[in-house]
Design an enzyme around this catalytic site. Structure first.
Site, PDB file in Angstrom:
ATOM      1  N   GLY A  39      37.857  36.124  43.353  1.00 58.68           N
ATOM      2  CA  GLY A  39      37.086  35.440  44.580  1.00 58.68           C
ATOM      3  C   GLY A  39      37.811  36.017  45.969  1.00 58.68           C
ATOM      4  N   ASP A  40      38.908  36.082  45.987  1.00 64.70           N
ATOM      5  CA  ASP A  40      39.601  36.789  47.352  1.00 64.70           C
ATOM      6  C   ASP A  40      39.112  38.090  47.341  1.00 64.70           C
ATOM      7  OD1 ASP A  40      41.168  34.234  47.192  1.00 64.70           O
ATOM      8  OD2 ASP A  40      42.751  35.047  46.224  1.00 64.70           O
TER       9      ASP A  40
HETATM   10  P1  ATP Z   1      39.533  33.656  41.194  1.00 64.48           P
HETATM   11  O1  ATP Z   1      39.530  33.923  39.811  1.00 64.48           O
HETATM   12  O2  ATP Z   1      39.942  34.634  42.052  1.00 64.48           O
HETATM   13  O3  ATP Z   1      39.644  32.150  41.412  1.00 64.48           O
HETATM   14  P2  ATP Z   1      36.641  32.613  41.709  1.00 64.48           P
HETATM   15  O4  ATP Z   1      36.501  31.766  40.602  1.00 64.48           O
HETATM   16  O5  ATP Z   1      36.845  32.124  43.288  1.00 64.48           O
HETATM   17  O6  ATP Z   1      37.797  33.927  40.952  1.00 64.48           O
HETATM   18  P3  ATP Z   1      34.545  34.279  40.409  1.00 64.48           P
HETATM   19  O7  ATP Z   1      33.425  33.628  40.377  1.00 64.48           O
HETATM   20  O8  ATP Z   1      35.104  34.100  39.086  1.00 64.48           O
HETATM   21  O9  ATP Z   1      35.368  33.551  41.465  1.00 64.48           O
HETATM   22  O10 ATP Z   1      34.526  35.502  40.581  1.00 64.48           O
HETATM   23  C1  ATP Z   1      34.258  36.327  41.864  1.00 64.48           C
HETATM   24  C2  ATP Z   1      33.465  37.537  41.786  1.00 64.48           C
HETATM   25  O11 ATP Z   1      33.875  38.245  41.144  1.00 64.48           O
HETATM   26  C3  ATP Z   1      31.935  37.165  41.038  1.00 64.48           C
HETATM   27  O12 ATP Z   1      30.927  36.382  41.862  1.00 64.48           O
HETATM   28  C4  ATP Z   1      31.576  38.396  40.659  1.00 64.48           C
HETATM   29  O13 ATP Z   1      30.849  39.217  41.545  1.00 64.48           O
HETATM   30  C5  ATP Z   1      33.103  39.153  40.293  1.00 64.48           C
HETATM   31  N1  ATP Z   1      33.245  38.792  38.822  1.00 64.48           N
HETATM   32  C6  ATP Z   1      34.107  37.787  38.568  1.00 64.48           C
HETATM   33  N2  ATP Z   1      34.088  38.038  37.184  1.00 64.48           N
HETATM   34  C7  ATP Z   1      33.707  39.039  36.674  1.00 64.48           C
HETATM   35  C8  ATP Z   1      33.101  39.686  35.470  1.00 64.48           C
HETATM   36  N3  ATP Z   1      33.527  39.310  34.216  1.00 64.48           N
HETATM   37  N4  ATP Z   1      32.451  41.029  35.416  1.00 64.48           N
HETATM   38  C9  ATP Z   1      31.971  41.587  36.588  1.00 64.48           C
HETATM   39  N5  ATP Z   1      32.377  40.768  37.851  1.00 64.48           N
HETATM   40  C10 ATP Z   1      33.143  39.723  37.855  1.00 64.48           C
HETATM   41  O1  RIB Z   2      42.912  33.278  44.172  1.00 64.84           O
HETATM   42  C1  RIB Z   2      44.218  33.738  43.561  1.00 64.84           C
HETATM   43  C2  RIB Z   2      45.284  33.053  44.053  1.00 64.84           C
HETATM   44  O2  RIB Z   2      45.354  31.717  44.156  1.00 64.84           O
HETATM   45  C3  RIB Z   2      46.504  33.410  43.494  1.00 64.84           C
HETATM   46  O3  RIB Z   2      47.189  34.898  44.122  1.00 64.84           O
HETATM   47  C4  RIB Z   2      47.466  32.015  43.526  1.00 64.84           C
HETATM   48  O4  RIB Z   2      48.544  32.354  44.639  1.00 64.84           O
HETATM   49  C5  RIB Z   2      46.557  31.068  44.186  1.00 64.84           C
HETATM   50  O5  RIB Z   2      46.707  30.819  45.518  1.00 64.84           O
END
Ligand code: ATP
Ligand code: RIB
Length: 308
Positions: A251-252
């Site tokens: 997400g970042d």
């Molecule tokens: P984080 O794990 O940092 O909290 P998040 O939950 O905020 O991430 P996600 O929706 O999981 O966000 O992922 C952000 C973006 O990363 C998605 O919109 C997609 O574009 C990409 N992404 C995540 N997982 C996958 C995957 N399995 N394959 C391809 N792209 C992915």
């Molecule tokens: O989005 C990922 C981040 O969430 C990690 O690096 C952790 O520090 C938490 O803030």
């Protein structure tokens, strides 16, 4: 002009495990690493690796983790003068378990991040004079997030908000002052009060967030990609097919890629595509900041995918 990030810095304490434990279960893990993270600092690195001047503002403790986090940012040429060293709190930490399947559990103990206050906001107000764009997340006190958005709005600076992790707030104090809101599915569900598992539910969530005053809403939906809603249209950008190693900071990566692309003048559709590629590359590498791609990698990847 720069991209400013006003938010959290954490040292990630990362355990690799064959699978995630169930409550009450003890597992033997196979690796332990301390890796620079925190949603704010990750987004700053993600932007800086796209060759955009970037400044990080926030707080760390007067300890080894704080020093390492600031040093890591300088290696990516992120300006760190706006990070306060707080002698009265430890640097933020995140306890992270990553399974061999790439799933994760994260618990953040904010430490110094929770002490961001009006002294940091005064520095932000000055820095906003040299900024095009401000990135915010919810790992610092909500009062600071809201005031930061309002200061940026007054300064004519574009604001992108990642509402992660969700904290209680009054939408009328935040949404009118920001341009883009980027929840993931869990956060979107918490904001609207119903599940956001499908594209149809995401579309309903966007409608509700628009009714509450949000402008552009991008719901990050993991391997389902991103559903984008402006007041004029809703469109879907699929995820790129990629082998998942570790989704921490996907997400970042997305928010950093989005900020860099918008800052360079790309349209919303092109910027979301760029951000989706940035995120895809990050999930194919382990760790938070180590997983964030350089601009040249994103360009090469998009060419391989026949998008550029
Ligand atoms: P984080 O794990 O940092 O909290 P998040 O939950 O905020 O991430 P996600 O929706 O999981 O966000 O992922 C952000 C973006 O990363 C998605 O919109 C997609 O574009 C990409 N992404 C995540 N997982 C996958 C995957 N399995 N394959 C391809 N792209 C992915
Ligand atoms: O989005 C990922 C981040 O969430 C990690 O690096 C952790 O520090 C938490 O803030």
């Amino acid at each position: 002009m720069t991209v400013l990030v006003f938010g959290s810095l954490n040292m990630d304490l990362v355990v690799q495990s064959p699978r995630l434990p169930v409550p009450g279960e003890t597992l033997l893990g196979n690796q332990f690493n301390t890796i620079p993270g925190g949603k704010g600092a990750n987004q700053a690195v993600a932007v800086a690796r796209q060759q955009v001047p970037t400044q990080m503002m926030g707080r760390v403790g007067a300890d080894d983790f704080g020093q390492r986090l600031r040093h890591a940012l300088t290696l990516d040429e992120v300006a760190v003068e706006g990070i306060q060293v707080d002698p009265n709190a430890h640097t933020g930490v995140a306890a992270i378990v990553v399974s061999d399947q790439g799933e994760n559990h994260i618990i953040v103990v904010p430490g110094a991040n929770s002490r961001v206050d009006k002294t940091d906001l005064s520095k932000l107000e000055v820095a906003l004079k040299q900024a095009d764009l401000l990135l915010l997340q919810f790992e610092i006190p909500m009062a600071a997030v809201i005031q930061a958005a309002q200061l940026a709005h007054a300064a004519g600076v574009t604001v992108i908000v990642d509402p992660a992790p969700v904290q209680a707030f009054d939408p009328s104090e935040l949404y009118p002052y920001i341009h883009v809101l980027t929840p993931n599915q869990v956060e979107a569900a918490q904001l609207v009060g119903f599940p956001v598992d499908t594209l149809e539910q995401a579309s309903e969530a966007i409608a509700q967030l628009h009714d509450q005053g949000a402008e552009t809403v991008l719901i990050k939906m993991g391997e389902q990609g991103v559903l984008c809603g402006t007041p004029q249209e809703i469109f879907h950008i699929p995820a790129f097919p990629i082998t998942v190693v570790d989704t921490v900071a996907a997400g970042d990566a997305f928010n950093g890629g989005l900020a860099a692309a918008l800052q360079s003048g790309k349209s919303l559709t092109a910027a979301v595509t760029w951000a989706t590629a940035t995120a895809a590359l990050s999930v194919s590498h382990a760790g938070a900041q180590p997983s964030l791609p350089q601009r040249s990698h994103v360009e090469t990847f998009l060419k391989q995918q026949h998008v550029l």
